[in-house]
Design a protein around this motif. Sequence first.
Motif, PDB file in Angstrom:
ATOM      1  N   ASP A 149       0.855  -1.186   0.000  1.00 40.48           N
ATOM      2  CA  ASP A 149       0.000   0.000   0.000  1.00 40.48           C
ATOM      3  C   ASP A 149       0.894   1.240   0.000  1.00 40.48           C
TER       4      ASP A 149
ATOM      5  N   THR B  54       0.748   5.482   0.055  1.00 42.58           N
ATOM      6  CA  THR B  54      -0.024   6.719   0.204  1.00 42.58           C
ATOM      7  C   THR B  54       0.578   7.765  -0.730  1.00 42.58           C
TER       8      THR B  54
ATOM      9  N   ARG C 278      -2.914  12.960  -0.162  1.00 44.40           N
ATOM     10  CA  ARG C 278      -3.956  12.981   0.857  1.00 44.40           C
ATOM     11  C   ARG C 278      -5.223  12.290   0.378  1.00 44.40           C
ATOM     12  N   MET C 279      -5.465  12.280  -0.915  1.00 43.79           N
ATOM     13  CA  MET C 279      -6.700  11.725  -1.457  1.00 43.79           C
ATOM     14  C   MET C 279      -6.508  10.431  -2.245  1.00 43.79           C
ATOM     15  N   LEU C 280      -5.269  10.061  -2.565  1.00 40.10           N
ATOM     16  CA  LEU C 280      -5.040   8.906  -3.425  1.00 40.10           C
ATOM     17  C   LEU C 280      -4.136   7.887  -2.739  1.00 40.10           C
ATOM     18  N   THR C 281      -4.615   6.637  -2.706  1.00 39.62           N
ATOM     19  CA  THR C 281      -3.837   5.522  -2.162  1.00 39.62           C
ATOM     20  C   THR C 281      -3.745   4.429  -3.216  1.00 39.62           C
TER      21      THR C 281
ATOM     22  N   LYS D 110      -7.507   3.990  -4.740  1.00 41.48           N
ATOM     23  CA  LYS D 110      -8.544   4.472  -3.847  1.00 41.48           C
ATOM     24  C   LYS D 110      -8.464   5.993  -3.789  1.00 41.48           C
ATOM     25  N   PHE D 111      -9.493   6.618  -4.327  1.00 40.77           N
ATOM     26  CA  PHE D 111      -9.534   8.080  -4.394  1.00 40.77           C
ATOM     27  C   PHE D 111     -10.598   8.577  -3.431  1.00 40.77           C
ATOM     28  N   THR D 112     -10.215   9.423  -2.490  1.00 36.96           N
ATOM     29  CA  THR D 112     -11.118   9.894  -1.448  1.00 36.96           C
ATOM     30  C   THR D 112     -11.323  11.387  -1.587  1.00 36.96           C
ATOM     31  N   LEU D 113     -12.587  11.788  -1.677  1.00 40.68           N
ATOM     32  CA  LEU D 113     -12.941  13.198  -1.691  1.00 40.68           C
ATOM     33  C   LEU D 113     -13.404  13.606  -0.310  1.00 40.68           C
ATOM     34  N   SER D 114     -12.804  14.639   0.218  1.00 38.26           N
ATOM     35  CA  SER D 114     -13.204  15.117   1.545  1.00 38.26           C
ATOM     36  C   SER D 114     -13.208  16.636   1.539  1.00 38.26           C
TER      37      SER D 114
END
Length: 540
Positions: free
Chosen positions: A496, A498, A501-504, A535-539
């Motif tokens: 994994d 990192t 901040r938004m993409l793993t 894994k793309f996270t929107l925050s």
Amino acid sequence: MPDSTFVVEHNLGTLTPKVTATKKDGSTVKLKFKKIDADNISVKVKDTLNVVIRVVQDPDKPAKTANLTLRDGLDFGLRTVMMLRNVSVSYSNTYNMSLPGFMPSTELLGQTRRSGYIAPGMDFAFGLTGDDYLYKAIDRGWLLKNDSIAYSAASTEMQDLQIRAVVEPFVDLRIDLNSNWTKTGSGEIQYMYEGMPRTRSGSFNMSVITLGSAFERHTSANGYRSAKFSKLLDNMETIKGRLEDIYDGAPYPAQSSRRGQTFNKAGDEMDLYSSDVLIPAFLATYTGRNASKSSLDLFPSILSMLPNWNLTYSGLSKLPFFQRYFKSFNLRHAYRSAYAIGSFNTYNSYMEYMNGRGFIEDVTTGSPIPSTMYNIGSVSINESFAPLAGVDMTFNNNITFRLEFRKTRVLTLSTASVQLVETNSDDITAGAGYKLIGVKLLGSRPGTGRDRVSNDLNMSADFSYRNQNALCRNIMNGTTQATSGNRAIRASFQADYTYSRMLTLNFYYDFQSNFPLVSTAAYPTSTHDCGFTLKFTLSR
């Protein structure tokens, strides 16, 4: 260090230490020292030195420790008394009853006065009742009884006892003990009909110890022979004889075809393959009890439960050798074993004799035969060493590694088919992991915003080997047949990363291979699974 005498505390507990002093260039310096006690020495130097002092037990001299003092004895005694660190006991007993057809209305506090009595009664309101409350309600005329309406009273209950304790015999050794005893049941009483027939069902579970046969080896060369299985066949005869002594002279029920007669062990026999014989013999055999004195109950009492345990030892990490290579080094061992009745119900033809024992009608002849009221299709003992031996270690460079050997066994006694199925599984697992912090990959440049998070790369690898087999033991003829078997190998790797901040990013690979050992219908198989995920996270 200037000219002086100073004390070195080594805590080795020895009166024969060996002291060495090493300079930065690797050369050694001879030092004069004096023993103060088993844990301290004094070193005297004349010149200024910059050395590393190492104190170990002198290998050329026999280990000599300090004499036991009164304080040491008191410390040991207090440690022994205080080794029991924590004990917790939890017991719950719940009971619910539903009574359709209850005629009195309710007023204050759910009570009303009817026929000179308070209905349904404060005992019912506060839950201080059992199934016998039904007879009280019928005697006082509180229940509607009509041939055209079929009401039945229903009840459920559960008893659960959990005992846990933490024992530390000495520093760094922790033993967690736990015992449990759980019985659940539900019943239904057809109070509208004569005789008020009742049915009951439920389950049971209790912790036990079955170590006596845990390491038996079974091979095709000796026909998968088991000393415990042979003992089971002998114990069945013993249990059968004890039950016949209990029933000897018992009158047959008045509503049976043999009313007016009594059970005579000289001419009448218990069924050798009934659950009343098989289950007590099974329990006595695999828990290591004497069948001549063991309990005949299908549901052993609370006093019969035994503790399981979980052991952890971390003291090796304090030794100089282990400190040189490891941050932590823990040994683990755990044991679990449980006797369980998955489900039970009652015989409709059961006729009480005494203390939960009586007679049921033979489905073939209609004649009464000795039996308890419970119809139990199967019972099991589930035993596991999870692990039998295991080690968890963290190296000084933060690499983690674990190694385990697990062993499980499931014994399933079927009273319907009169067979004992024994399933064994041996597992070896190993795993390693490592975390790289702040790895700048894939176009990392200042000002891109990636410097706001730590770009960590987590990697892990696992390997496992399993050898599983199942044996079917026929109790009637004493034979054993291998019914299934399999060897499985699995290897996997995962990483994994990192990225921001938004993409793993995740990469994985998994390999599995199975080799059947018994079945001719199956064939070896291998699977490979490889890929990556984003894994793309929107925050906000």
